[in-house]
Design a protein around this motif. Structure first.
Motif, PDB file in Angstrom:
ATOM      1  N   VAL A 149       0.851  -1.192   0.000  1.00  0.00           N
ATOM      2  CA  VAL A 149       0.000   0.000   0.000  1.00  0.00           C
ATOM      3  C   VAL A 149       0.882   1.236   0.000  1.00  0.00           C
ATOM      4  N   VAL A 150       0.315   2.338  -0.480  1.00  0.00           N
ATOM      5  CA  VAL A 150       1.026   3.625  -0.490  1.00  0.00           C
ATOM      6  C   VAL A 150       0.045   4.723  -0.064  1.00  0.00           C
ATOM      7  N   PRO A 151       0.328   5.462   1.027  1.00  0.00           N
ATOM      8  CA  PRO A 151      -0.525   6.604   1.376  1.00  0.00           C
ATOM      9  C   PRO A 151      -0.260   7.751   0.402  1.00  0.00           C
ATOM     10  N   LEU A 152      -1.280   8.133  -0.339  1.00  0.00           N
ATOM     11  CA  LEU A 152      -1.100   9.109  -1.418  1.00  0.00           C
ATOM     12  C   LEU A 152      -2.262  10.092  -1.419  1.00  0.00           C
ATOM     13  N   TYR A 153      -1.945  11.365  -1.720  1.00  0.00           N
ATOM     14  CA  TYR A 153      -2.955  12.414  -1.749  1.00  0.00           C
ATOM     15  C   TYR A 153      -2.764  13.282  -2.980  1.00  0.00           C
ATOM     16  N   LEU A 154      -3.882  13.682  -3.573  1.00  0.00           N
ATOM     17  CA  LEU A 154      -3.883  14.669  -4.640  1.00  0.00           C
ATOM     18  C   LEU A 154      -4.062  16.029  -3.978  1.00  0.00           C
ATOM     19  N   LYS A 155      -3.085  16.920  -4.169  1.00  0.00           N
ATOM     20  CA  LYS A 155      -3.041  18.174  -3.429  1.00  0.00           C
ATOM     21  C   LYS A 155      -3.327  19.361  -4.340  1.00  0.00           C
ATOM     22  N   SER A 156      -4.044  20.345  -3.774  1.00  0.00           N
ATOM     23  CA  SER A 156      -4.297  21.595  -4.484  1.00  0.00           C
ATOM     24  C   SER A 156      -3.476  22.743  -3.917  1.00  0.00           C
ATOM     25  N   HIS A 157      -2.557  22.441  -2.989  1.00  0.00           N
ATOM     26  CA  HIS A 157      -1.687  23.444  -2.373  1.00  0.00           C
ATOM     27  C   HIS A 157      -0.483  22.716  -1.782  1.00  0.00           C
ATOM     28  N   SER A 158       0.393  23.458  -1.097  1.00  0.00           N
ATOM     29  CA  SER A 158       1.601  22.854  -0.523  1.00  0.00           C
ATOM     30  C   SER A 158       1.673  23.018   0.989  1.00  0.00           C
ATOM     31  N   TYR A 159       0.539  23.235   1.628  1.00  0.00           N
ATOM     32  CA  TYR A 159       0.539  23.430   3.076  1.00  0.00           C
ATOM     33  C   TYR A 159       0.500  22.095   3.813  1.00  0.00           C
ATOM     34  N   GLY A 160       1.066  22.089   5.014  1.00  0.00           N
ATOM     35  CA  GLY A 160       1.021  20.903   5.859  1.00  0.00           C
ATOM     36  C   GLY A 160       1.983  19.812   5.452  1.00  0.00           C
ATOM     37  N   GLU A 161       3.055  20.168   4.736  1.00  0.00           N
ATOM     38  CA  GLU A 161       3.976  19.156   4.210  1.00  0.00           C
ATOM     39  C   GLU A 161       5.368  19.216   4.838  1.00  0.00           C
ATOM     40  N   TYR A 162       5.839  20.375   5.220  1.00  0.00           N
ATOM     41  CA  TYR A 162       7.128  20.582   5.898  1.00  0.00           C
ATOM     42  C   TYR A 162       8.334  20.351   5.000  1.00  0.00           C
TER      43      TYR A 162
END
Length: 467
Positions: A149-162
């Motif tokens: 499995v791979v935790p993956l997200y489609l993002k519309s911004h770059s916040y919360g990533e560090y």
């Protein structure tokens, strides 16, 4: 310069040398000596628009066999890769089995647990409305057993990533190209190192890893996104992904290491005299302010504690002009689902809780995550006590190897937290932009290495080897 989107290819970055193509569109190696992917092919072709709500069902299939097996049909394992729009579509037992196999029991990472990621989704913290569209990748065998499995997200911004790429987005827009949406493989809002491609420990694991990486890259092309980012992976993954076309980036955090200390004073004896004196003076300020420190775990943490801590959390984000990524419901869900893995350190003045620090307990690590206090008050040295010294004491008591106290904070060095390297990998679809970013990252890496060495050489310990 506009970003040129590559044509959809089922074999993007996947074909190895000396492959021949069969009449059915499958690729086979003429002669195979090691275990590897035998074939890779797609289901029905679909037109894909780059919408944040897009999700694909089964989209890729592969045939693999383990090292030492022959390519005979009875030794071939069929793997299908699909995308799910919520982690709730995957059983917690199978997801956690992948996570535990990827880390090993001693390095168990609570942030990769099904319950943690589910809490983010169920509490509406990491969902489409907040710019985090879950698009988790699942690999199954022909019997529907999950192999990875791979935790993956489609993002519309770059916040919360560090791992900051805002300047990359600005550069894309300067040339009239679109940077968002992008793919982010990570634990949302959590700068904690750990494996990101979670594969069951079996004779096929290396081949399943390759299939999942190829699926990630091909999915980026099918979604027509600018890029795919894998942040805070393990060092081993970081090296492996370089050979698969990912740009490499490094960063720095500050971690405390337990060198078989019996207690906090034992730790202090490793420090230089001036640092040891400063820490003792800071700790004396806590009782002098009529503050009492408590460490609450599991069932000891009540609903009232979470409601209070949420107020602290909001006070911290509001004061730093940040964004409150996490909802009140997240903290209640976390406490309910994670149990004894949650450690909440609180400071009390009389009967009132005035500050708190949230930690999660892993296999060998205490992870310090969030801190907050009452608004419009200030208690000297309380932040250091709650976030650093209490965490060290807890790690010693629990016989844990280290404390990870989160991102940033050079002040941590003088309190025994030393710089360590963190990693990220970036797959940029446009080749021209990939070369530009590659040059930038080469220069940035050299600077990070220099700063890390300078901090390590000026550490707070008496014996330089202790650092």
């Amino acid at each position: 310069m506009a970003v040129a989107m590559a044509a959809v290819s089922p074999f993007l970055g996947f074909i190895q040398p000396r492959l021949r193509k069969s009449g059915k569109g499958q690729c086979f190696r003429d002669s195979v000596k090691k275990g590897r992917v035998m074939a890779l092919f797609w289901g029905p072709k679909k037109e894909v628009a780059p919408e944040m709500s897009l999700s694909l069902p089964d989209f890729m299939q592969a045939q693999i066999y383990s090292e030492g097996d022959s390519a005979k049909s009875e030794n071939v394992k069929k793997v299908s890769v699909s995308v799910v729009s919520s982690i709730s579509e995957v059983s917690s037992e199978e997801w956690d089995a992948c996570s535990l196999d990827a880390t090993g029991p001693k390095q168990y990472n609570p942030f990769l647990a099904h319950n943690f990621l589910l809490s983010l989704e169920e509490s509406r913290s990491a969902v489409k409305e907040t710019g985090w569209v879950p698009q988790h990748i699942i690999a199954r065998d022909e019997h529907n057993n999950i192999l990875g499995v791979v935790p993956l997200y489609l993002k519309s911004h770059s916040y919360g990533e560090y791992v900051f790429d805002h300047s990359w987005a600005d550069a894309y827009y300067s040339y009239g190209a679109r940077y968002y949406p992008k793919f982010q493989c990570c634990v949302p809002f959590t700068p904690v190192t750990g494996p990101r491609i979670l594969v069951r420990n079996n004779s096929y694991k290396d081949q399943v890893f390759d299939v999942l990486v190829s699926a990630l890259k091909d999915l980026a092309v099918k979604f027509q996104v600018s890029s795919l980012h894998i942040t805070f992976p393990s060092e081993n993954e970081w090296h492996r992904l370089k050979d698969k076309g990912f740009l490499q980036r490094t960063g720095m955090q500050y971690h405390w290491k337990n060198r078989n200390y019996k207690n906090f004073d034992d730790f202090l004896m490793d420090m230089k005299q001036s640092k040891r004196k400063n820490i003792r003076q800071e700790r004396k300020k806590i009782p002098a302010q009529n503050l009492t420190m408590k460490r609450l775990r599991g069932h000891e943490i009540k609903a009232k504690h979470w409601d209070t801590f949420y107020k602290f959390y909001r006070n911290t984000t509001d004061n730093k002009w940040g964004t409150a990524y996490l909802t009140r419901e997240f903290f209640h869900s976390l406490g309910s689902k994670m149990g004894d893995q949650v450690l909440l350190i609180v400071a009390e003045e009389g009967d009132e809780i005035v500050a708190g620090a949230l930690n999660l307990i892993g296999g060998d690590t205490l992870f310090g995550r969030l801190w907050g206090c009452l608004p419009h008050v200030y208690y000297p040295s309380l932040h250091f006590e709650a976030c650093y010294y209490q965490a060290i004491e807890a790690a010693i008591e629990l016989n844990l190897d280290k404390v990870e106290a989160g991102a940033q904070g050079e002040h941590k060095i003088q309190r025994g937290y030393l710089p360590v390297t963190t990693y990220s990998c970036h797959y940029i679809v446009d080749e021209g932009f990939r070369r530009v970013l590659g040059d930038f990252l080469a220069r940035e890496t050299a600077q990070v290495e220099l700063v890390t060495k300078l901090f390590q050489d000026s550490g707070p310990f008496k014996d330089k080897n202790t650092a």
